[in-house]
Scaffold this motif. Structure first.
Motif, PDB file in Angstrom:
ATOM      1  N   PHE A  63       1.081 106.429  21.703  1.00 16.68           N
ATOM      2  CA  PHE A  63       1.031 107.863  21.457  1.00 16.68           C
ATOM      3  C   PHE A  63      -0.427 108.317  21.567  1.00 16.68           C
ATOM      4  CE2 PHE A  63       4.737 106.377  19.204  1.00 16.68           C
ATOM      5  CZ  PHE A  63       5.677 107.384  19.318  1.00 16.68           C
ATOM      6  N   ARG A 127       6.344 113.658  18.502  1.00 13.22           N
ATOM      7  CA  ARG A 127       6.194 113.797  19.951  1.00 13.22           C
ATOM      8  C   ARG A 127       6.717 112.532  20.629  1.00 13.22           C
ATOM      9  NH1 ARG A 127       0.293 116.073  20.955  1.00 13.22           N
ATOM     10  NH2 ARG A 127       1.262 116.823  22.860  1.00 13.22           N
ATOM     11  N   LYS A 128       7.013 112.640  21.888  1.00 19.01           N
ATOM     12  CA  LYS A 128       7.514 111.487  22.632  1.00 19.01           C
ATOM     13  C   LYS A 128       6.342 110.558  22.966  1.00 19.01           C
ATOM     14  CE  LYS A 128      11.516 113.620  24.650  1.00 19.01           C
ATOM     15  NZ  LYS A 128      12.348 113.766  25.814  1.00 19.01           N
ATOM     16  N   PRO A 129       6.593 109.249  22.934  1.00 20.54           N
ATOM     17  CA  PRO A 129       5.527 108.337  23.358  1.00 20.54           C
ATOM     18  C   PRO A 129       5.222 108.521  24.831  1.00 20.54           C
ATOM     19  CG  PRO A 129       7.539 107.127  22.883  1.00 20.54           C
ATOM     20  CD  PRO A 129       7.795 108.545  22.518  1.00 20.54           C
ATOM     21  N   LYS A 132       5.937 103.704  27.266  1.00 19.28           N
ATOM     22  CA  LYS A 132       7.124 103.069  26.713  1.00 19.28           C
ATOM     23  C   LYS A 132       6.801 101.642  26.265  1.00 19.28           C
ATOM     24  CE  LYS A 132      10.009 106.416  27.626  1.00 19.28           C
ATOM     25  NZ  LYS A 132      10.537 107.240  26.608  1.00 19.28           N
TER      26      LYS A 132
END
Length: 134
Positions: A63, A127-129, A132
């Motif tokens: 992140f 929030r989205k990473p 991945k």
């Protein structure tokens, strides 16, 4: 940046262990219980937030947001202000020196920095990473 947090956390962890050993072996019996308790609180919170810096360094790899980076900065500032002011107070208490009362109000500022760091870290997880995990 995440490696910087990890390196600093490692150094601060070693320092925490050294300071804790110093308090346990060198201070006991030579200074007041109040000074020892203050010093041990400083070491304990420094060590807790060493783990926060480790977490921040690892999380930043996945992140890489400013909120994570600023969380790390706030943890560092918290260690400096909270633990640093308590180390100073313990020293003043140990030498039974009057004055230096201005150190006391700095401690809560460091505590506030710790709280802000944890909140920023939490915000980052909404929030989205960007990377991945494997």
């Amino acid at each position: 940046m995440h490696k910087g947090f990890l390196k600093l956390a490692s150094i601060l962890a070693a320092l925490s262990v050294a300071l804790g050993a110093f308090a346990a072996h060198s201070l006991k019996g030579s200074v007041s219980e109040r000074a020892i308790a203050t010093f041990e609180t400083a070491v304990r919170y420094q060590f807790y937030h060493v783990f926060a810096l480790f977490i921040t360094g690892i999380v930043y790899a996945y992140f890489p947001y400013k909120t994570v980076k600023f969380a790390g900065y706030f943890f560092m500032a918290g260690i400096l202000f909270f633990s640093g002011s308590l180390y100073g107070l313990a020293f003043v208490q140990a030498i039974v020196q009057p004055g230096f009362q201005w150190l006391g109000p700095i401690t809560p500022v460091g505590g506030l920095f710790f709280i802000v760091g944890w909140i920023l870290l939490c915000i980052s997880f909404f929030r989205k990473p960007l990377i991945k995990p494997a």
